[in-house]
Motif scaffolding. Structure first.
Motif, PDB file in Angstrom:
ATOM      1  N   GLU A   1      -0.676  -0.312  -9.278  1.00 33.79           N
ATOM      2  CA  GLU A   1       0.517  -0.962  -8.719  1.00 33.79           C
ATOM      3  C   GLU A   1       1.803  -0.165  -8.927  1.00 33.79           C
ATOM      4  N   LYS A   2       1.665   1.127  -9.183  1.00 30.20           N
ATOM      5  CA  LYS A   2       2.843   1.979  -9.322  1.00 30.20           C
ATOM      6  C   LYS A   2       2.721   3.167  -8.372  1.00 30.20           C
ATOM      7  N   VAL A   3       3.834   3.509  -7.739  1.00 35.41           N
ATOM      8  CA  VAL A   3       3.884   4.674  -6.863  1.00 35.41           C
ATOM      9  C   VAL A   3       4.442   5.844  -7.664  1.00 35.41           C
ATOM     10  N   TYR A   4       3.682   6.927  -7.701  1.00 35.08           N
ATOM     11  CA  TYR A   4       4.090   8.134  -8.423  1.00 35.08           C
ATOM     12  C   TYR A   4       4.424   9.222  -7.405  1.00 35.08           C
ATOM     13  N   GLY A   5       5.446  10.004  -7.715  1.00 34.85           N
ATOM     14  CA  GLY A   5       5.844  11.076  -6.816  1.00 34.85           C
ATOM     15  C   GLY A   5       6.029  12.395  -7.542  1.00 34.85           C
ATOM     16  N   VAL A   6       5.701  13.462  -6.848  1.00 36.86           N
ATOM     17  CA  VAL A   6       5.917  14.822  -7.343  1.00 36.86           C
ATOM     18  C   VAL A   6       6.463  15.640  -6.182  1.00 36.86           C
ATOM     19  N   VAL A   7       7.455  16.458  -6.445  1.00 29.59           N
ATOM     20  CA  VAL A   7       7.986  17.339  -5.414  1.00 29.59           C
ATOM     21  C   VAL A   7       8.013  18.764  -5.954  1.00 29.59           C
TER      22      VAL A   7
ATOM     23  N   SER B   1       0.855  -1.183   0.000  1.00 37.12           N
ATOM     24  CA  SER B   1       0.000   0.000   0.000  1.00 37.12           C
ATOM     25  C   SER B   1       0.891   1.234   0.000  1.00 37.12           C
ATOM     26  N   LEU B   2       0.299   2.368  -0.310  1.00 39.81           N
ATOM     27  CA  LEU B   2       1.085   3.598  -0.403  1.00 39.81           C
ATOM     28  C   LEU B   2       1.760   3.927   0.925  1.00 39.81           C
TER      29      LEU B   2
END
Length: 226
Positions: free
Chosen positions: A193-199, A145-146
């Motif tokens: 099923e993929k974790v995406y990130g933004v900063v 999970s996230l």
């Protein structure tokens, strides 16, 4: 005994008074009154029906369509970044540029958005440079999970608190705040099923607040294309 010499006296007959004719005036008054009351009743019934119809229209919910990001707040002419391999898309201002060599995420970066910023050199001359405003990470495959993934990542050691929002493509995101050499906000979400990130930088400032507004608008246009 004879009736000789007796004169008969005839009694005068009293005239019969004429029978007065019955007047129809009262009947007509009653008829007019009934017609008037009927008309008033019909009028009030009709008026009541009209009021009911007006109230029915007034209480009906009015649905105002929300403007899409592409036609609101002057971003219709923004450029579009689309990556079919990673399945992501977002818009950014035409005066901004893209950089593919940044290194903001441990997992690697997909693309960064650069914003021109004025600088002063040692001689006091004003020039211009580009600073990273926002970076999109490469997605990471994970069956966790996230929250579980974040707890096992380097971001779990960041002093900022985890805050759950809905800031990327309408999906649940976890915000991680970090202030070291500048203040940054990391957004993470999971999609297929993929974790995406933004900063993005949390400490950006300009007098008109345009940078923060542009960050919010860029995030509002983020979507998955898979």
């Amino acid at each position: 005994m004879d009736n000789v010499g007796v004169q008969s006296i005839e009694q005068p007959i009293a005239p019969v008074p004429p029978v007065p004719k019955k007047s129809n005036g009262l009947v007509w008054v009653l008829v007019v009154l009934v017609v008037f009351l009927s008309a008033v009743t019909v009028f009030f019934l009709w008026q009541n029906m009209q009021l009911r119809q007006q109230l029915a229209v007034m209480v009906q919910p009015v649905v105002t369509p929300s403007p899409s990001p592409s036609d609101s707040d002057g971003i219709a002419d923004w450029k579009t970044y689309k990556n079919d391999v990673l399945g992501i898309e977002f818009k950014y201002p035409p005066e901004y540029s893209l950089d593919y060599s940044s290194n903001s995420f441990k997992e690697g970066d997909t693309v960064s958005i650069l914003v021109p910023a004025p600088i002063k050199n040692a001689g006091g001359k004003v020039g211009e440079t580009n600073i990273i405003l926002l970076t999109v990470a490469k997605p990471v495959l994970s069956s966790l999970s996230l929250v579980e993934w974040l707890k096992g990542s380097v971001y779990s050691s960041y002093p900022g608190k985890f805050v759950v929002n809905k800031r990327l493509a309408g999906q649940d995101t976890v915000d991680v705040f970090d202030c070291g050499e500048g203040c940054f906000t990391y957004l993470f979400t999971k999609h297929e099923e993929k974790v995406y990130g933004v900063v993005y930088r949390s400490d950006v400032y300009d007098e008109k607040g345009l940078l923060q507004k542009n960050i919010d608008q860029i995030l509002s246009t983020f979507k998955f294309t898979e």
